[in-house]
Design a protein around this motif. Structure first.
Motif, PDB file in Angstrom:
ATOM      1  N   SER A 148       0.808  -1.268  -0.002  1.00 14.95           N
ATOM      2  CA  SER A 148      -0.159   0.139   0.000  1.00 14.95           C
ATOM      3  C   SER A 148       0.855   1.414   0.021  1.00 14.95           C
ATOM      4  CB  SER A 148      -0.740   0.058   1.333  1.00 14.95           C
ATOM      5  OG  SER A 148      -0.193   0.155   2.267  1.00 14.95           O
ATOM      6  N   GLN A 149       0.291   2.547  -0.198  1.00 16.35           N
ATOM      7  CA  GLN A 149       1.083   3.540  -0.260  1.00 16.35           C
ATOM      8  C   GLN A 149       1.832   3.832   1.056  1.00 16.35           C
ATOM      9  OE1 GLN A 149       1.092   6.543  -2.423  1.00 16.35           O
ATOM     10  NE2 GLN A 149       2.702   7.815  -0.965  1.00 16.35           N
ATOM     11  N   GLU A 150       1.072   3.387   2.289  1.00 17.40           N
ATOM     12  CA  GLU A 150       1.810   3.779   3.557  1.00 17.40           C
ATOM     13  C   GLU A 150       3.109   2.463   3.731  1.00 17.40           C
ATOM     14  OE1 GLU A 150       0.894   3.059   8.422  1.00 17.40           O
ATOM     15  OE2 GLU A 150      -0.804   3.726   6.905  1.00 17.40           O
ATOM     16  N   GLN A 151       2.721   1.342   3.327  1.00 14.80           N
ATOM     17  CA  GLN A 151       3.839   0.483   3.528  1.00 14.80           C
ATOM     18  C   GLN A 151       5.142   0.833   2.364  1.00 14.80           C
ATOM     19  OE1 GLN A 151       1.348  -2.995   2.312  1.00 14.80           O
ATOM     20  NE2 GLN A 151       2.095  -3.915   4.231  1.00 14.80           N
ATOM     21  N   LEU A 152       4.624   1.201   1.251  1.00 19.10           N
ATOM     22  CA  LEU A 152       5.753   1.682   0.158  1.00 19.10           C
ATOM     23  C   LEU A 152       6.645   2.486   0.791  1.00 19.10           C
ATOM     24  CD1 LEU A 152       6.723   0.719  -2.436  1.00 19.10           C
ATOM     25  CD2 LEU A 152       5.200   2.574  -3.398  1.00 19.10           C
ATOM     26  N   VAL A 153       5.956   3.633   1.435  1.00 22.88           N
ATOM     27  CA  VAL A 153       7.029   4.741   1.938  1.00 22.88           C
ATOM     28  C   VAL A 153       7.865   4.384   2.818  1.00 22.88           C
ATOM     29  CG1 VAL A 153       6.682   7.026   3.157  1.00 22.88           C
ATOM     30  CG2 VAL A 153       5.224   6.466   1.068  1.00 22.88           C
ATOM     31  N   LYS A 154       7.290   3.568   3.907  1.00 20.77           N
ATOM     32  CA  LYS A 154       7.872   2.899   5.220  1.00 20.77           C
ATOM     33  C   LYS A 154       8.809   2.105   4.669  1.00 20.77           C
ATOM     34  CE  LYS A 154       6.647   1.305   9.763  1.00 20.77           C
ATOM     35  NZ  LYS A 154       5.491   0.907  10.570  1.00 20.77           N
ATOM     36  N   GLY A 155       8.730   1.312   3.908  1.00 23.01           N
ATOM     37  CA  GLY A 155       9.593   0.444   3.284  1.00 23.01           C
ATOM     38  C   GLY A 155      10.719   0.828   2.597  1.00 23.01           C
ATOM     39  N   LEU A 156      10.317   1.838   1.710  1.00 20.32           N
ATOM     40  CA  LEU A 156      11.648   2.619   0.972  1.00 20.32           C
ATOM     41  C   LEU A 156      12.326   3.629   2.019  1.00 20.32           C
ATOM     42  CD1 LEU A 156      10.010   3.357  -2.433  1.00 20.32           C
ATOM     43  CD2 LEU A 156      11.560   1.752  -1.930  1.00 20.32           C
ATOM     44  N   LYS A 157      11.724   4.177   3.016  1.00 22.99           N
ATOM     45  CA  LYS A 157      12.649   4.878   4.008  1.00 22.99           C
ATOM     46  C   LYS A 157      13.579   3.827   4.671  1.00 22.99           C
ATOM     47  CE  LYS A 157       9.632   8.764   4.926  1.00 22.99           C
ATOM     48  NZ  LYS A 157       8.705   9.480   5.771  1.00 22.99           N
ATOM     49  N   ALA A 158      12.955   2.670   5.006  1.00 22.08           N
ATOM     50  CA  ALA A 158      13.894   1.684   5.625  1.00 22.08           C
ATOM     51  C   ALA A 158      15.014   1.205   4.810  1.00 22.08           C
ATOM     52  CB  ALA A 158      13.126   0.453   6.318  1.00 22.08           C
ATOM     53  N   PHE A 159      14.790   1.019   3.515  1.00 20.06           N
ATOM     54  CA  PHE A 159      15.652   0.751   2.455  1.00 20.06           C
ATOM     55  C   PHE A 159      16.927   1.945   2.331  1.00 20.06           C
ATOM     56  CE2 PHE A 159      17.448   1.291  -1.754  1.00 20.06           C
ATOM     57  CZ  PHE A 159      18.084   0.028  -1.752  1.00 20.06           C
ATOM     58  N   GLN A 160      16.374   3.030   2.407  1.00 18.20           N
ATOM     59  CA  GLN A 160      17.161   4.240   2.241  1.00 18.20           C
ATOM     60  C   GLN A 160      18.058   4.387   3.567  1.00 18.20           C
ATOM     61  OE1 GLN A 160      17.447   7.094   4.397  1.00 18.20           O
ATOM     62  NE2 GLN A 160      18.167   8.557   3.609  1.00 18.20           N
ATOM     63  N   GLN A 161      17.923   4.190   4.635  1.00 13.89           N
ATOM     64  CA  GLN A 161      18.398   3.809   5.852  1.00 13.89           C
ATOM     65  C   GLN A 161      19.552   2.867   5.709  1.00 13.89           C
ATOM     66  OE1 GLN A 161      15.568   3.613   8.959  1.00 13.89           O
ATOM     67  NE2 GLN A 161      15.110   5.870   8.854  1.00 13.89           N
ATOM     68  N   ALA A 162      19.211   1.722   5.222  1.00 14.27           N
ATOM     69  CA  ALA A 162      20.013   0.525   5.063  1.00 14.27           C
ATOM     70  C   ALA A 162      21.129   0.754   4.063  1.00 14.27           C
ATOM     71  CB  ALA A 162      19.139  -0.914   4.840  1.00 14.27           C
ATOM     72  N   PHE A 163      20.785   1.537   2.999  1.00 13.91           N
ATOM     73  CA  PHE A 163      21.640   1.723   2.088  1.00 13.91           C
ATOM     74  C   PHE A 163      22.717   2.702   2.539  1.00 13.91           C
ATOM     75  CE2 PHE A 163      22.959   4.335  -1.783  1.00 13.91           C
ATOM     76  CZ  PHE A 163      23.512   3.449  -2.411  1.00 13.91           C
ATOM     77  N   MET A 164      22.408   3.731   3.271  1.00 13.73           N
ATOM     78  CA  MET A 164      23.084   4.674   3.873  1.00 13.73           C
ATOM     79  C   MET A 164      24.199   4.296   4.767  1.00 13.73           C
ATOM     80  SD  MET A 164      22.577   7.430   2.172  1.00 13.73           S
ATOM     81  CE  MET A 164      21.490   8.289   1.176  1.00 13.73           C
ATOM     82  N   ALA A 165      23.693   2.980   5.416  1.00 13.14           N
ATOM     83  CA  ALA A 165      24.502   2.494   6.507  1.00 13.14           C
ATOM     84  C   ALA A 165      25.256   1.543   6.087  1.00 13.14           C
ATOM     85  CB  ALA A 165      23.522   1.918   7.630  1.00 13.14           C
TER      86      ALA A 165
END
Length: 163
Positions: free
Chosen positions: A98-115
């Motif tokens: 869903s929109q909410e899951q997608l945003v939350k998931g991509l933010k988690a991906f962004q954090q994992a990528f940056m780390a």
């Protein structure tokens, strides 16, 4: 088995039935169990990670996204199920979220990528291939912007910040 039982009695492992589709006694570290049972936080895994069980131990059902178990594929799991697949190092993204899951998931991906927890040798992620359905494309573009991706001609890019 005897060594695992001793570790369980010592409080170092948990014994139980944790993952559907795997028969027999299962053992798990308490920290791993806490992560699996934590609600709401998406998990990021490389598709060829040994901890990723879909298509290896647990058969994929028709409702799950299809993907290849190769190093260039990452997945975002919500409550243990893949909801977003990033293929070819993020070049193509498919999702059932869903929109909410997608945003939350991509933010988690962004954090994992940056780390550097996912694709540590990559300096940027470029999304070039878009869903064919216009509403899905718009949904993905909006979620990518919220996760820190920037527009760059016909693609969206996430640059790893120097640490």
């Amino acid at each position: 088995y005897e060594a695992l039982k001793v570790r369980e009695y010592a409080g170092m492992l948990l014994r139980g039935y944790f993952i559907k589709g795997i028969s027999g006694i299962q053992f798990m570290l308490p920290e791993a169990y806490a992560k699996l049972s934590s609600q709401g936080e998406p998990q990021i895994l490389n598709a060829c990670d040994p901890a990723q069980v879909y298509g290896k131990v647990v058969s994929r059902s028709d409702e799950l996204l299809s993907f290849s178990n190769i190093p260039g594929t990452a997945m975002i799991l919500d409550e243990g199920k893949p909801i977003v697949i990033l293929e070819r190092f993020g070049d193509k993204i498919s999702f059932t979220a869903s929109q909410e899951q997608l945003v939350k998931g991509l933010k988690a991906f962004q954090q994992a990528f940056m780390a550097k927890r996912i694709w540590p040798d990559k300096k940027k992620i470029q999304v070039k291939n878009w869903p064919e359905a216009p509403e899905q494309k718009q949904l993905l573009e909006e979620a990518l912007k919220e996760a820190g991706f920037k527009n760059d001609l016909m693609k969206m890019v996430l640059y790893r910040q120097a640490v």
